[in-house]
Design a protein around this motif. Sequence first.
Motif, PDB file in Angstrom:
ATOM      1  N   LYS A  28      38.674  43.587  48.098  1.00 44.66           N
ATOM      2  CA  LYS A  28      39.465  42.970  49.166  1.00 44.66           C
ATOM      3  C   LYS A  28      40.913  42.738  48.729  1.00 44.66           C
ATOM      4  CE  LYS A  28      35.365  40.763  50.949  1.00 44.66           C
ATOM      5  NZ  LYS A  28      34.616  39.536  51.119  1.00 44.66           N
ATOM      6  N   GLY A  29      41.238  43.174  47.504  1.00 51.94           N
ATOM      7  CA  GLY A  29      42.604  43.057  47.023  1.00 51.94           C
ATOM      8  C   GLY A  29      42.920  41.758  46.298  1.00 51.94           C
ATOM      9  N   TYR A  30      41.888  41.001  45.886  1.00 59.36           N
ATOM     10  CA  TYR A  30      42.105  39.718  45.214  1.00 59.36           C
ATOM     11  C   TYR A  30      41.738  39.825  43.741  1.00 59.36           C
ATOM     12  CZ  TYR A  30      41.290  38.447  50.122  1.00 59.36           C
ATOM     13  OH  TYR A  30      41.296  38.385  51.496  1.00 59.36           O
ATOM     14  N   SER A  31      42.558  39.249  42.910  1.00 57.22           N
ATOM     15  CA  SER A  31      42.279  39.186  41.479  1.00 57.22           C
ATOM     16  C   SER A  31      41.826  37.757  41.176  1.00 57.22           C
ATOM     17  CB  SER A  31      43.538  39.537  40.689  1.00 57.22           C
ATOM     18  OG  SER A  31      43.245  39.680  39.335  1.00 57.22           O
ATOM     19  N   VAL A  32      40.583  37.618  40.741  1.00 57.01           N
ATOM     20  CA  VAL A  32      39.968  36.288  40.591  1.00 57.01           C
ATOM     21  C   VAL A  32      39.301  36.133  39.229  1.00 57.01           C
ATOM     22  CG1 VAL A  32      39.524  36.140  43.078  1.00 57.01           C
ATOM     23  CG2 VAL A  32      37.722  36.980  41.547  1.00 57.01           C
ATOM     24  N   SER A  33      38.869  34.926  38.983  1.00 55.39           N
ATOM     25  CA  SER A  33      37.979  34.629  37.864  1.00 55.39           C
ATOM     26  C   SER A  33      36.647  34.196  38.429  1.00 55.39           C
ATOM     27  CB  SER A  33      38.546  33.511  36.988  1.00 55.39           C
ATOM     28  OG  SER A  33      39.673  33.953  36.289  1.00 55.39           O
ATOM     29  N   ALA A  34      35.579  34.475  37.683  1.00 53.57           N
ATOM     30  CA  ALA A  34      34.236  34.039  38.070  1.00 53.57           C
ATOM     31  C   ALA A  34      33.599  33.377  36.863  1.00 53.57           C
ATOM     32  CB  ALA A  34      33.399  35.231  38.531  1.00 53.57           C
TER      33      ALA A  34
ATOM     34  N   GLY B 200      30.991  30.010  40.376  1.00 57.16           N
ATOM     35  CA  GLY B 200      32.266  29.589  40.944  1.00 57.16           C
ATOM     36  C   GLY B 200      33.275  30.715  40.848  1.00 57.16           C
ATOM     37  N   VAL B 201      34.063  30.867  41.908  1.00 52.87           N
ATOM     38  CA  VAL B 201      35.093  31.910  41.956  1.00 52.87           C
ATOM     39  C   VAL B 201      36.409  31.245  42.337  1.00 52.87           C
ATOM     40  CG1 VAL B 201      35.824  34.052  43.097  1.00 52.87           C
ATOM     41  CG2 VAL B 201      33.400  33.673  42.607  1.00 52.87           C
ATOM     42  N   SER B 202      37.515  31.723  41.731  1.00 46.71           N
ATOM     43  CA  SER B 202      38.829  31.179  42.055  1.00 46.71           C
ATOM     44  C   SER B 202      39.880  32.265  41.915  1.00 46.71           C
ATOM     45  CB  SER B 202      39.173  30.015  41.126  1.00 46.71           C
ATOM     46  OG  SER B 202      40.477  29.534  41.392  1.00 46.71           O
ATOM     47  N   GLY B 203      40.850  32.250  42.816  1.00 47.92           N
ATOM     48  CA  GLY B 203      41.979  33.172  42.729  1.00 47.92           C
ATOM     49  C   GLY B 203      42.305  33.880  44.018  1.00 47.92           C
ATOM     50  N   ALA B 204      41.357  33.958  44.939  1.00 49.71           N
ATOM     51  CA  ALA B 204      41.641  34.567  46.236  1.00 49.71           C
ATOM     52  C   ALA B 204      42.501  33.592  47.048  1.00 49.71           C
ATOM     53  CB  ALA B 204      40.334  34.879  46.971  1.00 49.71           C
ATOM     54  N   PRO B 205      43.183  34.078  48.064  1.00 49.26           N
ATOM     55  CA  PRO B 205      44.015  33.177  48.863  1.00 49.26           C
ATOM     56  C   PRO B 205      43.164  32.345  49.839  1.00 49.26           C
ATOM     57  CG  PRO B 205      44.207  35.407  49.701  1.00 49.26           C
ATOM     58  CD  PRO B 205      43.344  35.475  48.472  1.00 49.26           C
ATOM     59  N   GLY B 206      42.461  31.369  49.282  1.00 47.10           N
ATOM     60  CA  GLY B 206      41.599  30.492  50.082  1.00 47.10           C
ATOM     61  C   GLY B 206      40.197  30.463  49.542  1.00 47.10           C
ATOM     62  N   GLY B 207      39.658  29.273  49.460  1.00 43.62           N
ATOM     63  CA  GLY B 207      38.322  29.084  48.915  1.00 43.62           C
ATOM     64  C   GLY B 207      37.232  29.803  49.682  1.00 43.62           C
ATOM     65  N   GLU B 208      37.415  29.950  50.993  1.00 44.63           N
ATOM     66  CA  GLU B 208      36.389  30.649  51.770  1.00 44.63           C
ATOM     67  C   GLU B 208      36.284  32.107  51.343  1.00 44.63           C
ATOM     68  OE1 GLU B 208      40.261  31.176  53.557  1.00 44.63           O
ATOM     69  OE2 GLU B 208      39.212  29.307  53.139  1.00 44.63           O
ATOM     70  N   LYS B 209      37.395  32.691  50.885  1.00 49.67           N
ATOM     71  CA  LYS B 209      37.369  34.068  50.376  1.00 49.67           C
ATOM     72  C   LYS B 209      36.696  34.117  49.001  1.00 49.67           C
ATOM     73  CE  LYS B 209      41.445  35.467  52.999  1.00 49.67           C
ATOM     74  NZ  LYS B 209      41.685  34.239  53.749  1.00 49.67           N
TER      75      LYS B 209
END
Length: 174
Positions: free
Chosen positions: A61-67, A147-156
Amino acid sequence: MSPSKQPFFKSILTNLILSSAAIATLSPTASLAEDVIEEKTIGMELARDLATEAIKACREKGYSVSAVIVDRHGNQRVAIRDDYASRFTLQIAEEKANSTIMSGLKSGDFRAQRGDIRPELNHVNGVLIMVGAVPIIQGGIRIGALGVSGAPGGEKDEACAQVALEKLEDRLLF
């Protein structure tokens, strides 16, 4: 021993036996704890695979996150940061996962249900009440949280975590 001393010693012996029995009965280790406890918790391979799948889902989806995966007690099992995710996303993802361990709910559901104490809970060390974490349940037992973080919004973030759970659901069945 004279017959007059026998009742005295018998009384002392009886009191010692009763006292020992009372102490054993009241002792928390004797009545409440078990010597050996068996429990289910998430293994390293499943934790690694779930974190990887969550990152892949967000990448698509184009998001760079951490899990981050924590076990049923909130101990970190796996932490993966995608190439362009900031280092802070690791901490946020773990703290979201810990809120899921604390509540047993998706972190977003917990946030929605406990708005009355959310500010106070965000001051608990290692817990962050934000959307983006899901429980990992196997056979009806919560074995961890993702837990996931880094997308533009927690719902993503939560949607990526959910994709990972769905992709590996065969490993979470009985």
